[in-house]
Design a protein around this motif. Structure first.
Motif, PDB file in Angstrom:
ATOM      1  N   PHE A  92       1.523  10.294  13.433  1.00  0.00           N
ATOM      2  CA  PHE A  92       1.939   9.977  12.068  1.00  0.00           C
ATOM      3  C   PHE A  92       0.790   9.421  11.243  1.00  0.00           C
ATOM      4  O   PHE A  92      -0.249   9.020  11.759  1.00  0.00           O
ATOM      5  N   GLN A  93       1.055   9.356   9.941  1.00  0.00           N
ATOM      6  CA  GLN A  93       0.026   8.895   9.012  1.00  0.00           C
ATOM      7  C   GLN A  93      -0.287   7.412   9.174  1.00  0.00           C
ATOM      8  O   GLN A  93      -1.431   7.032   9.315  1.00  0.00           O
ATOM      9  N   ASP A  94       0.772   6.591   9.146  1.00  0.00           N
ATOM     10  CA  ASP A  94       0.548   5.159   9.068  1.00  0.00           C
ATOM     11  C   ASP A  94       0.811   4.519  10.426  1.00  0.00           C
ATOM     12  O   ASP A  94       1.950   4.366  10.831  1.00  0.00           O
ATOM     13  N   ALA A 109       3.408   1.846  10.750  1.00  0.00           N
ATOM     14  CA  ALA A 109       4.831   2.185  10.724  1.00  0.00           C
ATOM     15  C   ALA A 109       5.264   2.948  11.972  1.00  0.00           C
ATOM     16  O   ALA A 109       6.424   2.922  12.341  1.00  0.00           O
ATOM     17  N   SER A 110       4.328   3.619  12.633  1.00  0.00           N
ATOM     18  CA  SER A 110       4.756   4.509  13.711  1.00  0.00           C
ATOM     19  C   SER A 110       4.797   3.820  15.070  1.00  0.00           C
ATOM     20  O   SER A 110       5.270   4.390  16.034  1.00  0.00           O
ATOM     21  N   GLU A 145      12.370   5.175   9.580  1.00  0.00           N
ATOM     22  CA  GLU A 145      11.093   4.573   9.986  1.00  0.00           C
ATOM     23  C   GLU A 145      10.358   5.536  10.923  1.00  0.00           C
ATOM     24  O   GLU A 145      10.970   6.163  11.784  1.00  0.00           O
ATOM     25  N   ASP A 146       9.052   5.564  10.781  1.00  0.00           N
ATOM     26  CA  ASP A 146       8.256   6.450  11.632  1.00  0.00           C
ATOM     27  C   ASP A 146       8.446   6.135  13.112  1.00  0.00           C
ATOM     28  O   ASP A 146       8.508   7.029  13.942  1.00  0.00           O
ATOM     29  N   PHE A 147       8.544   4.824  13.444  1.00  0.00           N
ATOM     30  CA  PHE A 147       8.588   4.527  14.881  1.00  0.00           C
ATOM     31  C   PHE A 147       9.906   4.967  15.512  1.00  0.00           C
ATOM     32  O   PHE A 147       9.964   5.252  16.704  1.00  0.00           O
TER      33      PHE A 147
END
Lengths: 558, 384, 327
Positions: A381-383, A386-387, B274-276
């Motif tokens: 992912f980009q950030d 956040a990931s 959320e990405d996570f």
């Protein structure tokens, strides 16, 4: 009358926090001359924005200017802005009237509940005795000057009715409404797409020449510096590292930090080393006529929809890196996510060739069938803030795919996590720490460790470097390339940054409005773009080389 | 033409590590605790709330007498102060913890009892004394009280007595158990409804979410007291007190769950994208594991804060219902039931100490609000 | 804008329907049907009702029919202005409620306005001078106000006035003015009585609103557009009032949605304690004696009052916030 408009001397700014004091700016001195553009450049946390704010006494609470002077030259001698304090009529007469400022976020820098006209007219009438009708006429002229179509009507519209670029134009019109002698621009184009950035930079440049303003331009982008600066001030951790003319700085950087910074920028200016492509390509994923339409809220019943991905066809070969480049809203991120079925596609096929040669169509797989593929097709992912789940330790984050998809014992998993951390260049003993203990670059390495934990065959990388400072980008890219060589990985590499794509990709597809407008070999697309949009996109990228500036080129030709 | 620049010398200069100090291996609870402790008032409130629940837990042993024990002789007896020393009869003093007794006369005009403290009547008191028998937690019989008169027959009213000559302090202590448990159990019930509906709403989104949101909006828009009263009034009058207690719990929870549902839904909605969470889904985890190990830990702290802020509302609601005579009924003792006595203007002018349960309500609600506020501020230690 | 209002009005229909349904459930909850309760009530007072009259009553409210029919007849009656009969008062509910509901509405709206007028400046001050002495005092008073049940405030007020001033407060008009026609004197007399319920009702809500305004404004104070305004050269006072306050006031307006129901709830208890001629004591009495048609009408109208209040606040919000008006 002296040529120097602004003399900044030994300015320091402190931010007292809970326990300690952050010295955001330490002992910074520089001059700003009439009609010149001084760029302050630095990475995040270098103190460049705080320096700019200190000049106008706009340092946000709890920050304070603790030392130094800022002399503003005037007909009756110098005024020390620091001595004026941050309130009172004296400083307010300077703000907006003599020094104006534009900001980074055009989306939030204008009031959401006042019209553009109200905000510009207020500024004019604040500093000049002029009646409303005249002020309105002047505001319309300003909007016309910054090339906002139909300025009269635009005056009565609200900021949220405009696009980002238009808002930044309105912001510039407002800043210029009282003919300031100095314009401070704090990363005014960072939030904009590259083509819009080129337009705004040209506009600022043109207005500056027209009016003889001095411009203090804050940026992190060496390309922008090369394009517009006369002189450059490099900052790092609150200190001035180096000050030089733009040509000197790019040709002969004196300080190690500047050299390192420029080095990492210039490294991305040419294609990086790529593994040699085999004679016959083997497709790992073939996308054919893929569509994803989101229904539009209220108009859904009328059949209205957003075509986020609109008939995309693309093949990714084994061991190959295919770049997807495009501006915001082009559908590139949505495309990447659709390939992993985070969004279900509306139509089309995504044919994935498994390790054993069998083919499956990801577009029509069931959830359970899709799960079997999650180990082979991964995402970065980009950030990285956040990931990575902030509530899980690094070891748990990396172990999660192993725990779900393999039969390894706890001990084997622990060993494997250690190996993975080592492989991405992190110490192996950090498993019990949480993500907040690491910097952006380190977190992205951890995210990559999670992605390769299951020995995937294809990784969809969604802007993996754009949240990182420029100096870290090529390090992450080099790591990804090494992994590619080791594991025979394929990448779908999504980015808005042409330089990064050129450095890292074999082929590139240019996306606009959900469609691919051009696809081909990286070198060919970057050097000889065919499609007009690609030409505009590539032409708009500011190159970190001041000798390529339009004005310099014209001079050379003459 | 670009000047040759030596390839990234000083790369170490560029890859700086963020300072994380001693908290680099600290999990969310350690960070939350770290952040919460900085909130001094909330920290003090945590201790106070803890003490109040201890009182609720050990009510029988802490109360000097049985809350129902009445004595018409002591109608509206005023509070007695504790003194530690008494004259020893030889001109000196000796250590005798005691309260003083009363001279009771009847005012012939108003027919009120007039209490005059009589310093000669020394009623010795002590710690861990024998008094009214009770059954502790329904487990064993005892008659030990933390504090009380050494002679159980003698009066000790530290906060005064009520209309029937019952000890107000003992009644407040027993009321603490009922009122605080109504808050806790009621919130438990609300939590269940709120978590299920809020979770479903936030996790699935779409039409389900819209329908549940409409219901929540609707419930929040109706004035609660008339609704509660309407439901409470419909309770058959012959129901036993315990059944009334649970009915009131249910009635309060029917409205109280909306705030918790709102918090849960909001968190779920934002977590879902959320990405996570997406990353975990791409790790192949099951829906159950996704919710329980990847999403829920981000929710616990927010839920605890929401619960803490919901308890005082429950307590206030119970107090209001009981005050109006439509909530709990005697012989159950709750703060609201005790406050019913204040409705009589004549009674409170004669015995202003009847306001004491009100003070207790305010203190408890205040402490819970401060605590909830502090928890909410500390709930997300990762926000910037 | 007009479309927006029409949309909101249409949106009220399901809410009104839901309220009526809920009220109907409450009416139905007590055991036994209303006609037999009525007959029993009359029998107690020695009046016998002949069977024909009873039957007429049953038919009118559909008591013999299924619940659906009963509901339809009840709602149908309300639409024609017939709220049923109060057996306790032995009068049509209609004649009992309007004046008292009007008073409730009047007191609630007055309190709402007073709450706004007080909490707005204090909230702004608290946010701008965060952690100042005034902010701390406002916070402490705010928390105290929220923690104190308003009936307790009312009783303490009664106690203080009777102990220290020897007067009893209560009611909304002095006896001389109750039957008097409208005049300035009556208005002054009304206001001299009405401040007490307004004060009692307003304490907790004002405290909550101060905190809402403070939090809203704190969110806005550090937005980039405030910095833009500062860079223009505006003075602090002017820029704060003109920009962040202007934005923070929008969520403040929409607090009507929950403040008004709380007010109407609180009014019910407070008016019982203070013995005001509003809907509160009437509803309480009706509920205690299970006079369900009267109670139902009052609950229904309280809900209606909230819906109207919410509608007004939605319109105000749209007027104030172009993002809502234009989307």
């Amino acid at each position: 009358m002296t040529d120097i408009l602004l003399k900044v001397r030994h300015v320091s700014v402190d931010f007292p926090l809970q326990k300690d004091i952050v010295h955001a700016v330490r002992d910074v001195s520089f001059d700003l001359r009439r009609g010149e553009t001084l760029c302050v450049v630095g990475e995040s946390g270098s103190g460049k924005s705080v320096t700019a704010r200190a000049v106008m006494q706009l340092v946000a609470e709890p920050g304070r200017i603790v030392a130094g002077q800022v002399h503003l030259a005037g007909p009756d001698g110098d005024t020390d802005i620091v001595a004026l304090g941050n309130r009172g009529a004296a400083i307010r007469a300077i703000r907006g009237r003599r020094i104006a400022m534009i900001f980074q976020e055009p989306m939030t820098s204008l009031s959401p509940v006042h019209t553009i006209g109200q905000q510009i007219i207020e500024m004019i009438r604040l500093h000049e005795k002029i009646d409303k009708a005249d002020a309105r006429r002047r505001a319309a002229q300003l909007l016309d000057r910054v090339r906002i179509p139909d300025p009269e009507a635009a005056l009565d519209r609200y900021a949220f009715e405009f696009s980002g670029g238009m808002r930044q134009r309105a912001m510039i019109a407002m800043a210029l409404s009282c003919n300031p002698e100095i314009l401070i621009a704090d990363e005014p184009t960072t939030a904009l797409d590259v083509t819009t950035q080129a337009e705004i930079l040209a506009l600022i440049r043109g207005l500056q020449q027209e009016r003889g303003m001095a411009v203090l331009f804050i940026t992190h982008d060496m390309g922008v510096v090369a394009q517009i600066a006369d002189r450059v001030l490099v900052m790092y951790q609150g200190r001035m590292i180096e000050e030089a003319g733009v040509f000197d700085l790019f040709a002969k950087p004196r300080e190690a930090y500047t050299r390192a910074l420029l080095g990492s920028v210039l490294k991305l200016e040419s294609p990086g080393p790529r593994p040699v492509r085999p004679q016959t390509e083997q497709a790992v994923m073939a996308i054919s006529d893929l569509c994803l339409h989101f229904p539009l809220g209220q108009r859904a019943r009328a059949g209205g929809s957003v075509k986020a991905v609109d008939g995309v066809s693309l093949t990714i070969n084994t061991g190959e890196t295919v770049g997807i480049v495009g501006e915001s809203g082009s559908g590139k991120t949505t495309l990447g996510r659709t390939l992993l079925r985070i969004y279900p596609p509306t139509s089309g096929q995504v044919t994935y060739t498994r390790d054993d040669g069998s083919k499956v169509d990801i577009a029509t797989l069931s959830k359970t069938q899709m799960k079997a593929l999650y180990g082979e097709v991964r995402m970065v992912f980009q950030d990285p803030h956040a990931s990575l789940n902030p509530r899980m330790t690094i070891a748990r984050i990396i172990a999660e795919p192993l725990r779900i998809n393999t039969a390894l014992s706890d001990r084997e998993i622990r060993d494997r996590v250690g190996q993975l951390l080592e492989r991405v260049g992190m110490p192996t003993d950090i498993g019990d720490r949480y993500p907040h203990a690491f910097s952006g670059g380190q977190r992205q390495r951890i995210a990559i460790a999670r992605a390769i934990a299951l020995r995937p065959r294809l990784i969809v990388a969604d802007e993996p470097t754009s949240a990182l400072d420029v100096s870290l980008r090529h390090q992450v890219l080099d790591l990804m390339r090494d992994l590619q060589t080791d594991y025979g990985l394929s990448y779908l590499f999504i980015s808005h940054d042409i330089a990064v794509v050129r450095y890292f990709c074999d082929r590139v597809a240019v996306m606009k409005n959900g469609r691919i407008v051009e696809i081909g070999d990286v070198a060919q697309i970057c050097e000889h773009p065919g499609h007009p949009y690609t030409k505009a996109l590539i032409g708009a990228v500011p190159r970190p080389d001041p000798t390529l500036r339009p004005d310099v080129q014209i001079r050379v030709q003459a | 033409m670009t000047a040759p620049v030596p390839p990234s010398d000083g790369a170490d200069l560029l890859d700086r590590q963020t300072a994380a100090g001693s908290l680099h291996a600290a999990g969310q609870w350690a960070l939350i605790w770290h952040k919460f402790r900085r909130h001094k008032v909330a920290y003090a409130s945590l201790i106070l709330v803890g003490l109040i629940y201890l009182v609720a837990l050990f009510a029988e042993a802490l109360a000097p007498s049985d809350p129902g024990k009445f004595d018409p002789r002591y109608t509206f007896a005023p509070p007695q102060a504790i003194s530690l020393f008494a004259p020893d009869g030889a001109g000196g003093t000796r250590f005798v913890p005691h309260v003083t007794g009363f001279d009771i006369t009847l005012d012939q005009q108003s027919f009120r009892r007039v209490f005059v403290p009589d310093p000669d009547q020394i009623i010795p008191i002590g710690l861990f004394v024998r008094g009214d028998p009770y059954r502790m937690w329904g487990l064993f019989d005892t008659d030990l009280h933390l504090i009380g008169p050494l002679d159980p027959g003698q009066p000790m009213f530290l906060l005064g007595a009520d209309r029937l000559g019952r000890d107000l302090l003992s009644r407040i202590i027993h009321g603490t158990r009922v009122s605080m448990s109504i808050g806790l159990v009621g919130v438990g019930l609300s939590l269940f409804i709120g978590m299920v509906l809020g979770g479903v709403s936030g996790y699935y989104g779409g039409l389900t979410d819209r329908a549940i949101q409409r219901v929540i909006e609707f419930i929040r828009s109706i004035p609660t007291i008339p609704l509660w009263l309407g439901l409470a009034a419909a309770m058959p009058k012959e129901w036993p007190p315990l059944q009334v207690y649970f009915a009131i719990l249910v009635i309060l929870s029917l409205v109280g769950w909306t705030e918790i549902a709102r918090v849960v839904r909001g968190r779920f909605l934002s977590l879902r994208t959320e990405d996570f969470v997406i990353a975990a889904r791409l790790d192949g985890v099951s829906e159950y594991r996704l919710i329980m190990t990847h999403m829920m830990p981000s929710l616990y702290s927010h839920i605890i804060a929401a619960i803490t802020l919901a308890i005082p509302n429950m307590i206030l609601a119970e107090t209001a219902l009981s005050f109006l005579g439509l909530g709990l009924q005697p012989p159950i003792v709750s703060w609201g039931v005790l406050l019913q006595d204040t409705q009589n203007l004549r009674a409170i002018t004669q015995a202003p100490w009847l306001f004491a349960p009100g003070v207790v309500v305010v203190v408890a609600v205040l402490a819970l609000n401060f605590l909830g506020d502090g928890l909410r501020d500390a709930a997300d230690p990762y926000e910037k | 804008m007009l479309r927006y209002i029409v949309q909101r009005l249409l949106g009220m229909i399901p809410a009104m329907f839901a309220i009526s349904l809920l009220t109907f459930v409450i009416i139905q909850l007590p055991p036994g049907d209303f006609a037999s309760t009525y007959a029993a009530q009359l029998a107690e007072t020695g009046v016998t009702v002949d069977d024909a009259a009873m039957q007429a009553l049953r038919d009118r409210y559909g008591l013999g029919d299924g619940l659906m029919v009963q509901y339809a007849k009840w709602v149908g009656g309300i639409l024609r202005g017939d709220f049923g009969i109060s057996f306790e008062w032995n009068q049509p509910v209609n004649q009992l409620i309007w004046q008292r509901m009007g008073m409730t509405a009047l007191i609630s709206v007055m309190t709402l306005l007073v709450m706004w007028i007080i909490s707005l400046p204090i909230g702004i001050y608290s946010a701008v001078f965060k952690y100042s002495v005034t902010d701390y005092i406002a916070s402490v008073l705010g928390f105290l106000g929220m923690a104190t049940p308003n009936f307790l405030v009312a009783i303490v007020l009664l106690y203080i006035s009777s102990m220290w001033f020897g007067v009893s407060v209560g009611g909304l008009l002095s006896p001389d003015y109750v039957k008097a026609p409208l005049s300035w004197g009556k208005l002054v007399d009304f206001l001299s009585h009405a401040w007490i319920p307004v004060f009692v009702l307003g304490t907790s809500g004002t405290a909550a609103l101060i905190r809402v305004m403070r939090a809203n404004l704190l969110d806005e104070l550090h937005k980039p557009y405030v910095e833009t305004a500062r860079a223009k050269g505006l003075s602090e006072t002017r820029l704060i009032l003109r920009y962040p306050v202007r934005v923070a006031i929008n969520p403040f307006i929409s607090t009507v949605g929950w403040v008004l129901p709380a007010l109407i709830s609180g009014e019910l208890i407070v008016s019982t304690v203070l013995n005001l001629p509003t809907a509160g004591p009437l509803l309480l009495q009706a509920l205690k004696s299970q006079d369900m048609y009267l109670a139902g009408a009052l609950i229904l109208l309280s809900g209606g009052l909230v819906l109207i209040g919410t509608l007004v606040s939605d319109v105000l919000l749209a007027l104030s916030d172009p993002r809502i008006r234009l989307s």
